[in-house]
Design an enzyme around this catalytic site. Sequence first.
Site, PDB file in Angstrom:
ATOM      1  N   VAL A  15       0.857  -1.194   0.000  1.00  0.00           N
ATOM      2  CA  VAL A  15       0.000   0.000   0.000  1.00  0.00           C
ATOM      3  C   VAL A  15       0.888   1.236   0.000  1.00  0.00           C
ATOM      4  CG1 VAL A  15      -1.848   1.257   1.190  1.00  0.00           C
ATOM      5  CG2 VAL A  15      -1.776  -1.249   1.313  1.00  0.00           C
ATOM      6  N   THR A  16       0.826   2.050  -1.056  1.00  0.00           N
ATOM      7  CA  THR A  16       1.578   3.305  -1.052  1.00  0.00           C
ATOM      8  C   THR A  16       0.758   4.373  -0.327  1.00  0.00           C
ATOM      9  OG1 THR A  16       0.708   4.311  -3.093  1.00  0.00           O
ATOM     10  CG2 THR A  16       2.527   2.723  -3.324  1.00  0.00           C
ATOM     11  N   GLY A  17       1.462   5.334   0.249  1.00  0.00           N
ATOM     12  CA  GLY A  17       0.737   6.336   1.037  1.00  0.00           C
ATOM     13  C   GLY A  17       0.075   5.696   2.245  1.00  0.00           C
ATOM     14  N   LEU A  42       6.578   8.123   2.006  1.00  0.00           N
ATOM     15  CA  LEU A  42       7.667   9.091   2.099  1.00  0.00           C
ATOM     16  C   LEU A  42       8.201   9.124   3.525  1.00  0.00           C
ATOM     17  CD1 LEU A  42       8.822  11.103   0.034  1.00  0.00           C
ATOM     18  CD2 LEU A  42       7.037  12.717   0.695  1.00  0.00           C
ATOM     19  N   ASP A  62      10.469   7.551  -1.805  1.00  0.00           N
ATOM     20  CA  ASP A  62       9.907   8.706  -2.506  1.00  0.00           C
ATOM     21  C   ASP A  62       9.466   8.191  -3.876  1.00  0.00           C
ATOM     22  OD1 ASP A  62       9.175  10.975  -3.777  1.00  0.00           O
ATOM     23  OD2 ASP A  62      10.979  12.123  -3.287  1.00  0.00           O
ATOM     24  N   SER A 143     -10.315   9.754  -7.362  1.00  0.00           N
ATOM     25  CA  SER A 143     -11.077  10.782  -6.646  1.00  0.00           C
ATOM     26  C   SER A 143     -12.350  11.036  -7.439  1.00  0.00           C
ATOM     27  CB  SER A 143     -10.277  12.083  -6.563  1.00  0.00           C
ATOM     28  OG  SER A 143     -11.131  13.147  -6.171  1.00  0.00           O
ATOM     29  N   TYR A 157      -4.784  18.488  -9.967  1.00  0.00           N
ATOM     30  CA  TYR A 157      -4.844  17.203  -9.240  1.00  0.00           C
ATOM     31  C   TYR A 157      -5.806  16.244  -9.929  1.00  0.00           C
ATOM     32  CZ  TYR A 157      -6.782  14.432  -5.261  1.00  0.00           C
ATOM     33  OH  TYR A 157      -7.264  13.451  -4.428  1.00  0.00           O
ATOM     34  N   THR A 192     -10.435  14.606   5.887  1.00  0.00           N
ATOM     35  CA  THR A 192      -8.994  14.505   6.132  1.00  0.00           C
ATOM     36  C   THR A 192      -8.418  15.907   5.916  1.00  0.00           C
ATOM     37  OG1 THR A 192      -8.350  14.161   3.844  1.00  0.00           O
ATOM     38  CG2 THR A 192      -8.978  12.188   5.092  1.00  0.00           C
TER      39      THR A 192
HETATM   40  N1  NAD Z   1      -8.942  13.224   1.499  1.00  0.00           N
HETATM   41  C1  NAD Z   1      -9.818  13.354   0.524  1.00  0.00           C
HETATM   42  O1  NAD Z   1     -10.787  14.087   0.626  1.00  0.00           O
HETATM   43  C2  NAD Z   1      -9.626  12.549  -0.739  1.00  0.00           C
HETATM   44  C3  NAD Z   1     -10.648  12.576  -1.698  1.00  0.00           C
HETATM   45  C4  NAD Z   1     -10.477  11.880  -2.875  1.00  0.00           C
HETATM   46  C5  NAD Z   1      -9.325  11.148  -3.076  1.00  0.00           C
HETATM   47  N2  NAD Z   1      -8.343  11.140  -2.146  1.00  0.00           N
HETATM   48  C6  NAD Z   1      -7.138  10.354  -2.442  1.00  0.00           C
HETATM   49  O2  NAD Z   1      -6.954   9.381  -1.434  1.00  0.00           O
HETATM   50  C7  NAD Z   1      -5.562   9.116  -1.276  1.00  0.00           C
HETATM   51  C8  NAD Z   1      -5.183   9.276   0.176  1.00  0.00           C
HETATM   52  O3  NAD Z   1      -5.505  10.599   0.580  1.00  0.00           O
HETATM   53  P1  NAD Z   1      -5.429  11.048   2.110  1.00  0.00           P
HETATM   54  O4  NAD Z   1      -6.519  12.019   2.336  1.00  0.00           O
HETATM   55  O5  NAD Z   1      -5.329   9.876   2.988  1.00  0.00           O
HETATM   56  O6  NAD Z   1      -4.064  11.875   2.076  1.00  0.00           O
HETATM   57  P2  NAD Z   1      -2.852  11.910   3.099  1.00  0.00           P
HETATM   58  O7  NAD Z   1      -2.106  13.146   2.788  1.00  0.00           O
HETATM   59  O8  NAD Z   1      -3.319  11.680   4.497  1.00  0.00           O
HETATM   60  O9  NAD Z   1      -2.004  10.628   2.665  1.00  0.00           O
HETATM   61  C9  NAD Z   1      -1.212  10.609   1.508  1.00  0.00           C
HETATM   62  C10 NAD Z   1       0.069   9.854   1.825  1.00  0.00           C
HETATM   63  O10 NAD Z   1       0.852   9.777   0.633  1.00  0.00           O
HETATM   64  C11 NAD Z   1       2.202   9.959   1.011  1.00  0.00           C
HETATM   65  N3  NAD Z   1       2.967  10.488  -0.119  1.00  0.00           N
HETATM   66  C12 NAD Z   1       2.803  11.670  -0.747  1.00  0.00           C
HETATM   67  N4  NAD Z   1       3.761  11.837  -1.688  1.00  0.00           N
HETATM   68  C13 NAD Z   1       4.546  10.732  -1.645  1.00  0.00           C
HETATM   69  C14 NAD Z   1       5.707  10.319  -2.353  1.00  0.00           C
HETATM   70  N5  NAD Z   1       6.286  11.097  -3.272  1.00  0.00           N
HETATM   71  N6  NAD Z   1       6.241   9.118  -2.047  1.00  0.00           N
HETATM   72  C15 NAD Z   1       5.692   8.342  -1.082  1.00  0.00           C
HETATM   73  N7  NAD Z   1       4.603   8.680  -0.377  1.00  0.00           N
HETATM   74  C16 NAD Z   1       4.038   9.867  -0.660  1.00  0.00           C
HETATM   75  C17 NAD Z   1       2.171  10.972   2.145  1.00  0.00           C
HETATM   76  O11 NAD Z   1       3.353  10.912   2.919  1.00  0.00           O
HETATM   77  C18 NAD Z   1       0.925  10.546   2.904  1.00  0.00           C
HETATM   78  O12 NAD Z   1       1.220   9.641   3.958  1.00  0.00           O
HETATM   79  C19 NAD Z   1      -4.820  10.082  -2.209  1.00  0.00           C
HETATM   80  O13 NAD Z   1      -4.497   9.424  -3.412  1.00  0.00           O
HETATM   81  C20 NAD Z   1      -5.852  11.157  -2.440  1.00  0.00           C
HETATM   82  O14 NAD Z   1      -5.627  11.808  -3.668  1.00  0.00           O
HETATM   83  C21 NAD Z   1      -8.471  11.821  -0.978  1.00  0.00           C
END
Ligand code: NAD
Length: 252
Positions: A15-17, A42, A62, A143, A157, A192
Amino acid sequence: MRHLDWGLDGSTVLVTGGAGAIGRAICEGFAEAGARVAVADLDGAAAEAVAAPLGGAGFAIDLIRIADLPRLVAQVEARLGLPATLVNAAGIIRRNADYLSVTEEEWDAQHAVNLKAAFFLSQAVAARLIAARAAGSIVNVASQGFWSGGFGGSVVYNAAKGGLVTMTRGLARAWAPHGIRVNALAPGLVETPMLVTPQTTRAEIAALEAQIPLGRLGQPADHAGAAVFLASAMARYVTGATLNVSGGFLMY
Ligand SMILES: NC(=O)c1ccc[n+]([C@@H]2O[C@H](COP(=O)([O-])OP(=O)(O)OC[C@H]3O[C@@H](n4cnc5c(N)ncnc54)[C@H](O)[C@@H]3O)[C@@H](O)[C@H]2O)c1
């Protein structure tokens, strides 16, 4: 034949992120389904903090360093086994109110994480699966904006998220003969920091909630079941799909 079997017990998921809000909930969901969870982020310490209680492993990466991605897959394979499931959940957003001052750097940064890294990590995982003649599954976290175009200065985005959905369909078709399914899920408005900041007022949240038929913002945990389902044997005949996880905010 059993109809209701996740089929994930003892398998490995990357799982990334995974240290982020939604990614963490997805990691927890896979662990509940019996999978070994590799948390890539990251922030390596945060990834390890998510992975440790789940019996998994954290990996600092990264994702925009494309040359490092095959090495990440090899490291996961060495520690936890070949990942049969990849969840591309890492994402970043840089809002710009009217798009008249978006810089090339802002465009590239968002597309590098949200689209390019997801493609090349999918490539690295699929290459290993195909070489091992193993079936697998990829789940891309898109999204709602892939469909709506996005709100609140999020076009750059969401252009990447639209690409992610298109890529999901194309790779699903290309890799189906190898037994690799590729799907996406599309969160709506999730509570979030990406959506709700300390400056967001109660009235603004209420205005968002009023547009959601299920009457509330999404929570990170709302996405775990959807991701696990798409990766699981329960979705064995599902590929190229984008699952709407938005409380009805969008319907398509
Ligand atoms: N939060 C929302 O409302 C929402 C809505 C639609 C989609 N999303 C999508 O859901 C996913 C998770 O979002 P979230 O709200 O949990 O965000 P978040 O910011 O809490 O988590 C994103 C994670 O990705 C990691 N990350 C970012 N760039 C990176 C890189 N270069 N290398 C490795 N890791 C990296 C960050 O360190 C972070 O832990 C994302 O793809 C986001 O686009 C979120």
